[in-house]
Write a protein that holds these residues in place. Structure first.
Motif: not given
Length: 147
Positions: A16, A19-24, A26, A30, A34, A62, A66
């Motif tokens: 997960d 897959q979502h590494q571009q979002e900073g 996590i 969340s 998911r 924030q 990651i």
């Protein structure tokens, strides 16, 4: 060898994050939503991954997690060994050199060593990026229409 829930959830969590590494960073909340897993369970897995330097953390507004490295630098075997400990099929293979008093005359030792090699080669040959790529190509193939 049987992979526990801890190992399976750790792998899902790492995938997960990949897959979502571009979002900073996590949040666990969340990831839990998911992946449909308990946030409390993920909270038990995070220290294992943190101690192995698999994750970077950020506290505060924030905050979250990651991957410490790119997805192609993590193997499934590495993640499972962190959460499961040994992945050997029999206990006598846990130590190097083999400490079993029968290892010198054991007729089945080669069988277990061969099985262990197959397992380790397989799990260490799959990276998080491999899993992401395979899932992406399967998703793309599912969206193709033939007439």
């Amino acid at each position: 060898m049987k992979i526990s829930t801890k190992g399976r959830y750790a792998l899902r969590m790492m995938l997960d994050l990949a897959q979502h590494q571009q979002e900073g960073f996590i949040t666990l909340k969340s990831i839990a939503e998911r992946q449909n897993v308990s946030k409390k369970y993920l909270e038990q897995i995070v220290p294992l991954l943190n101690n192995a330097r698999m994750l970077k953390t950020n506290r505060g507004y924030q905050g979250g997690y990651i991957l410490a490295k790119s997805p192609d630098q993590y193997t499934v075997g590495e993640i499972l060994r962190i959460t499961e400990g040994s992945l050997t099929p029999v206990a006598c293979l846990d130590d190097t050199p083999n400490l079993c008093e029968r290892s010198g005359e054991c007729p089945t030792l080669n069988i277990w060593q061969g099985l262990n090699k197959v397992i380790m080669d397989y799990l260490d040959g799959i990276t998080l990026q491999d899993v992401l790529d395979r899932n992406q190509s399967q998703a793309a193939a599912a969206n193709e229409y033939y007439i």
